[in-house]
Design a protein around this motif. Structure first.
Motif, PDB file in Angstrom:
ATOM      1  N   TRP A   3       0.812  -1.216   0.000  1.00 16.33           N
ATOM      2  CA  TRP A   3       0.000   0.000   0.000  1.00 16.33           C
ATOM      3  C   TRP A   3       0.848   1.270   0.000  1.00 16.33           C
ATOM      4  O   TRP A   3       0.296   2.379  -0.033  1.00 16.33           O
ATOM      5  N   GLY A   4       2.174   1.118   0.013  1.00 16.45           N
ATOM      6  CA  GLY A   4       2.999   2.312   0.074  1.00 16.45           C
ATOM      7  C   GLY A   4       4.437   2.049  -0.315  1.00 16.45           C
ATOM      8  O   GLY A   4       4.871   0.903  -0.479  1.00 16.45           O
ATOM      9  N   THR A   5       5.188   3.126  -0.463  1.00 13.86           N
ATOM     10  CA  THR A   5       6.585   3.073  -0.870  1.00 13.86           C
ATOM     11  C   THR A   5       7.432   3.923   0.061  1.00 13.86           C
ATOM     12  O   THR A   5       7.063   5.065   0.370  1.00 13.86           O
ATOM     13  N   ILE A   6       8.559   3.368   0.501  1.00 11.53           N
ATOM     14  CA  ILE A   6       9.551   4.126   1.252  1.00 11.53           C
ATOM     15  C   ILE A   6      10.607   4.590   0.266  1.00 11.53           C
ATOM     16  O   ILE A   6      11.159   3.793  -0.493  1.00 11.53           O
ATOM     17  N   ARG A   7      10.907   5.888   0.264  1.00 11.93           N
ATOM     18  CA  ARG A   7      11.816   6.463  -0.721  1.00 11.93           C
ATOM     19  C   ARG A   7      12.894   7.283  -0.015  1.00 11.93           C
ATOM     20  O   ARG A   7      12.600   8.029   0.933  1.00 11.93           O
ATOM     21  N   VAL A   8      14.147   7.168  -0.484  1.00 13.09           N
ATOM     22  CA  VAL A   8      15.252   7.889   0.131  1.00 13.09           C
ATOM     23  C   VAL A   8      16.240   8.310  -0.957  1.00 13.09           C
ATOM     24  O   VAL A   8      16.413   7.613  -1.963  1.00 13.09           O
ATOM     25  N   GLY A   9      16.873   9.458  -0.781  1.00 13.31           N
ATOM     26  CA  GLY A   9      17.869   9.935  -1.735  1.00 13.31           C
ATOM     27  C   GLY A   9      17.617  11.378  -2.108  1.00 13.31           C
ATOM     28  O   GLY A   9      17.171  12.185  -1.294  1.00 13.31           O
ATOM     29  N   ALA A  10      17.901  11.700  -3.364  1.00 14.87           N
ATOM     30  CA  ALA A  10      17.631  13.021  -3.922  1.00 14.87           C
ATOM     31  C   ALA A  10      16.566  12.850  -4.999  1.00 14.87           C
ATOM     32  O   ALA A  10      16.788  12.159  -5.994  1.00 14.87           O
ATOM     33  N   PHE A  11      15.403  13.478  -4.804  1.00 16.85           N
ATOM     34  CA  PHE A  11      14.287  13.302  -5.730  1.00 16.85           C
ATOM     35  C   PHE A  11      13.293  14.426  -5.519  1.00 16.85           C
ATOM     36  O   PHE A  11      13.538  15.351  -4.733  1.00 16.85           O
ATOM     37  N   GLN A  12      12.165  14.363  -6.214  1.00 13.40           N
ATOM     38  CA  GLN A  12      11.101  15.348  -6.089  1.00 13.40           C
ATOM     39  C   GLN A  12       9.992  14.792  -5.205  1.00 13.40           C
ATOM     40  O   GLN A  12       9.231  13.930  -5.632  1.00 13.40           O
ATOM     41  N   PRO A  13       9.865  15.251  -3.963  1.00 12.81           N
ATOM     42  CA  PRO A  13       8.781  14.759  -3.106  1.00 12.81           C
ATOM     43  C   PRO A  13       7.407  15.084  -3.703  1.00 12.81           C
ATOM     44  O   PRO A  13       7.211  16.145  -4.293  1.00 12.81           O
ATOM     45  N   ALA A  14       6.472  14.157  -3.525  1.00 10.63           N
ATOM     46  CA  ALA A  14       5.105  14.330  -4.039  1.00 10.63           C
ATOM     47  C   ALA A  14       4.304  15.166  -3.058  1.00 10.63           C
ATOM     48  O   ALA A  14       3.341  14.697  -2.446  1.00 10.63           O
ATOM     49  N   HIS A  15       4.680  16.426  -2.935  1.00 11.36           N
ATOM     50  CA  HIS A  15       4.169  17.290  -1.867  1.00 11.36           C
ATOM     51  C   HIS A  15       2.968  18.115  -2.290  1.00 11.36           C
ATOM     52  O   HIS A  15       2.176  18.546  -1.464  1.00 11.36           O
ATOM     53  N   MET A  16       2.798  18.343  -3.601  1.00  4.87           N
ATOM     54  CA  MET A  16       1.696  19.161  -4.084  1.00  4.87           C
ATOM     55  C   MET A  16       1.113  18.536  -5.350  1.00  4.87           C
ATOM     56  O   MET A  16       1.719  17.667  -5.980  1.00  4.87           O
ATOM     57  N   LEU A  17      -0.061  19.006  -5.739  1.00  3.28           N
ATOM     58  CA  LEU A  17      -0.754  18.451  -6.894  1.00  3.28           C
ATOM     59  C   LEU A  17       0.115  18.514  -8.145  1.00  3.28           C
ATOM     60  O   LEU A  17       0.219  17.534  -8.898  1.00  3.28           O
ATOM     61  N   GLU A  18       0.768  19.656  -8.395  1.00  8.51           N
ATOM     62  CA  GLU A  18       1.582  19.804  -9.601  1.00  8.51           C
ATOM     63  C   GLU A  18       2.963  19.167  -9.460  1.00  8.51           C
ATOM     64  O   GLU A  18       3.737  19.185 -10.418  1.00  8.51           O
ATOM     65  N   ARG A  19       3.282  18.617  -8.289  1.00  9.09           N
ATOM     66  CA  ARG A  19       4.558  17.939  -8.079  1.00  9.09           C
ATOM     67  C   ARG A  19       4.404  16.436  -7.874  1.00  9.09           C
ATOM     68  O   ARG A  19       5.404  15.718  -7.831  1.00  9.09           O
ATOM     69  N   ALA A  20       3.193  15.961  -7.748  1.00  7.80           N
ATOM     70  CA  ALA A  20       2.976  14.548  -7.449  1.00  7.80           C
ATOM     71  C   ALA A  20       3.063  13.667  -8.687  1.00  7.80           C
ATOM     72  O   ALA A  20       3.216  12.450  -8.568  1.00  7.80           O
ATOM     73  N   GLY A  21       2.961  14.255  -9.869  1.00  6.37           N
ATOM     74  CA  GLY A  21       3.045  13.492 -11.097  1.00  6.37           C
ATOM     75  C   GLY A  21       4.213  13.927 -11.947  1.00  6.37           C
ATOM     76  O   GLY A  21       5.053  14.729 -11.536  1.00  6.37           O
ATOM     77  N   SER A  22       4.274  13.417 -13.150  1.00  7.15           N
ATOM     78  CA  SER A  22       5.335  13.764 -14.082  1.00  7.15           C
ATOM     79  C   SER A  22       5.097  15.148 -14.673  1.00  7.15           C
ATOM     80  O   SER A  22       3.952  15.573 -14.884  1.00  7.15           O
ATOM     81  N   SER A  23       6.188  15.847 -14.988  1.00  7.23           N
ATOM     82  CA  SER A  23       6.059  17.140 -15.665  1.00  7.23           C
ATOM     83  C   SER A  23       5.481  16.965 -17.065  1.00  7.23           C
ATOM     84  O   SER A  23       4.997  17.932 -17.664  1.00  7.23           O
ATOM     85  N   MET A  24       5.504  15.740 -17.601  1.00  8.85           N
ATOM     86  CA  MET A  24       4.854  15.469 -18.891  1.00  8.85           C
ATOM     87  C   MET A  24       3.340  15.654 -18.807  1.00  8.85           C
ATOM     88  O   MET A  24       2.669  15.848 -19.826  1.00  8.85           O
ATOM     89  N   ASP A  25       2.784  15.594 -17.607  1.00 12.00           N
ATOM     90  CA  ASP A  25       1.337  15.692 -17.426  1.00 12.00           C
ATOM     91  C   ASP A  25       0.860  17.105 -17.107  1.00 12.00           C
ATOM     92  O   ASP A  25      -0.336  17.317 -16.908  1.00 12.00           O
ATOM     93  N   LEU A  26       1.770  18.079 -17.038  1.00 10.35           N
ATOM     94  CA  LEU A  26       1.383  19.448 -16.711  1.00 10.35           C
ATOM     95  C   LEU A  26       0.502  20.046 -17.803  1.00 10.35           C
ATOM     96  O   LEU A  26       0.674  19.760 -18.992  1.00 10.35           O
ATOM     97  N   LEU A  27      -0.415  20.906 -17.398  1.00  8.72           N
ATOM     98  CA  LEU A  27      -1.291  21.572 -18.343  1.00  8.72           C
ATOM     99  C   LEU A  27      -0.574  22.646 -19.144  1.00  8.72           C
ATOM    100  O   LEU A  27      -0.952  22.949 -20.282  1.00  8.72           O
ATOM    101  N   PHE A  28       0.474  23.239 -18.545  1.00  7.79           N
ATOM    102  CA  PHE A  28       1.166  24.359 -19.174  1.00  7.79           C
ATOM    103  C   PHE A  28       2.672  24.124 -19.148  1.00  7.79           C
ATOM    104  O   PHE A  28       3.158  23.198 -18.503  1.00  7.79           O
ATOM    105  N   MET A  29       3.398  24.981 -19.837  1.00  7.96           N
ATOM    106  CA  MET A  29       4.836  24.814 -19.932  1.00  7.96           C
ATOM    107  C   MET A  29       5.488  24.843 -18.556  1.00  7.96           C
ATOM    108  O   MET A  29       6.455  24.119 -18.308  1.00  7.96           O
TER     109      MET A  29
END
Length: 402
Positions: free
Chosen positions: A117-143
């Motif tokens: 039901w979950g994933t433990i993640r460690v290192g240097a990455f982009q935390p899924a902290h907000m709606l526009e940060r939880a997915g890929s930048s390929m899915d953004l509505l704007f540039m």
């Protein structure tokens, strides 16, 4: 955890001794993949290019924004799926949000999803902290993401953030929490300490899907440019062909930095919309200084399959071509139109970071799942203590993603 590490080591050793006849290349989920150990280890390359061009005009003051081009993202790396539900990724980025500042480590992370039901993640990455940060930048509505997102994630998340966290999900909910440090590429920020978290719930899940959520970020040990107790907020307009920032509080003495707020996202057929609001706080020696930022955005899929919710991440994925790209058969991929209004105000007492408001219209074309073309028009205004700056801009992006 000790047993998991031992199991991983044993599995990797076993994979290295497996006959080559059981290994090989294949095409999986739109990308080449190398399988080792009869599929126990799978290696996938990361290749991403975002090439931007932008033009500003209608600026009523001198020293305004400059037109230009930029390799916004130029990522090269490797993702690995390992035994015992482990994953790893190392990615270098030759692009930049600041023209001329290319070439840095973007991601170096290790994750374990054995909880189910979950994933433990460690290192240097982009935390899924907000709606526009939880997915890929390929899915953004704007540039670019709204200024609000960049201001809030600068507190304790964002790209290249040193972090350890837990990401959990169900069919109608998500939750993520992280303990974070600074940007792995900025040694002066390594002394930062913070936390970031996001939760979502899906109360409506029928013809209309509506998701509610909230997030918070707290930098309880600020650090900027090698000095503790220094912090600030700032961002460029929502186009990255010029490095200038007029929306900027500068660096101020601060004991704590906060950002928190709600989010809403909803999809109904070909329609999609999302909105977020953030309260921003700088706890200075002269008292708490407040800011606020928000945006609202809508889109409509003209051609292709419309956006669909990703239950694991709590985001809506980009439209997809219904039958690929073949003009001879009248198949042109997926096409989407979008609009957004964003606002940010960083003015409170002696902290005068200005205010920024931008209207954006966008047209997104997806000829294939690995390609995206974006056209954005902006009409913006920046209000500063001594002047106001009005501008219009046109931005174009060509994206390839393997």
């Amino acid at each position: 955890m000790h047993r998991l590490v031992l199991s991983l080591a044993a599995a990797l050793l076993g994979a290295s001794s497996t006959a080559l006849a059981q290994d090989g290349f294949s095409w999986r989920s739109g990308a080449p993949e190398l399988s080792l150990g009869d599929g126990a280890v799978r290696l996938t390359p990361v290749l991403r290019l975002d090439a931007d061009a932008g033009s500003y005009w209608d600026q009523d003051t001198a020293e305004g924004f400059r037109s230009g081009t930029n390799i916004r993202r130029g990522r090269v790396g490797l993702e690995a799926t390992l035994p015992q539900d482990f994953e790893a990724a190392v990615v270098w980025d030759f692009g930049s949000s600041r023209p001329g500042n290319a070439g840095s480590l973007y991601e170096a992370q290790f994750a374990w999803s054995g909880l189910g039901w979950g994933t433990i993640r460690v290192g240097a990455f982009q935390p899924a902290h907000m709606l526009e940060r939880a997915g890929s930048s390929m899915d953004l509505l704007f540039m670019e993401r709204a200024a609000m997102t960049n201001l809030a994630t600068s507190v304790a998340s964002g790209d290249r953030r040193l972090a350890v966290g837990l990401e959990a999900h169900g069919a109608r909910w998500t939750a993520a929490g992280y303990l974070t440090g600074g940007d792995i590429n900025v040694p002066q920020e390594w002394g930062q300490r913070g936390v970031a978290a996001r939760v979502t719930a899906l109360p409506l899940d029928g013809a209309v899907q509506a998701q509610l959520g909230g997030n918070v970020a707290w930098q309880f040990r600020p650090g900027s440019q090698g000095s503790y107790n220094e912090a600030g907020f700032g961002d460029s307009p929502e186009l990255r062909v010029d490095s200038r920032e007029f929306l900027d509080t500068g660096t101020v003495d601060a004991d704590n930095v906060w950002a928190a707020g709600p989010e809403l996202a909803a999809g109904a057929g070909r329609f999609y919309g999302q909105a977020e609001y953030q309260w921003l706080f700088l706890d200075t020696r002269d008292g708490t200084r407040n800011g606020e930022a928000w945006y609202g955005a809508v889109s409509y899929t003209l051609l292709g399959e419309p956006r669909k919710r990703d239950a694991k991440a709590g985001v809506w994925k980009r439209p997809a071509p219904a039958n690929g790209f073949n003009p001879a058969r009248g198949e042109w991929g997926a096409l989407e139109v979008a609009g957004r209004f964003s606002s940010a105000d960083l003015r409170d007492g002696p902290v005068q970071g200005g205010a920024q408001r931008i209207w954006t219209a966008g047209l997104n074309w997806y000829p294939a799942g690995w390609m995206k073309v974006m056209l954005n028009y902006q009409n913006g205004r920046i209000e500063l203590a001594d002047e106001n700056r009005d501008f219009q801009a046109l931005g174009l992006r060509l994206t390839f993603n393997l």
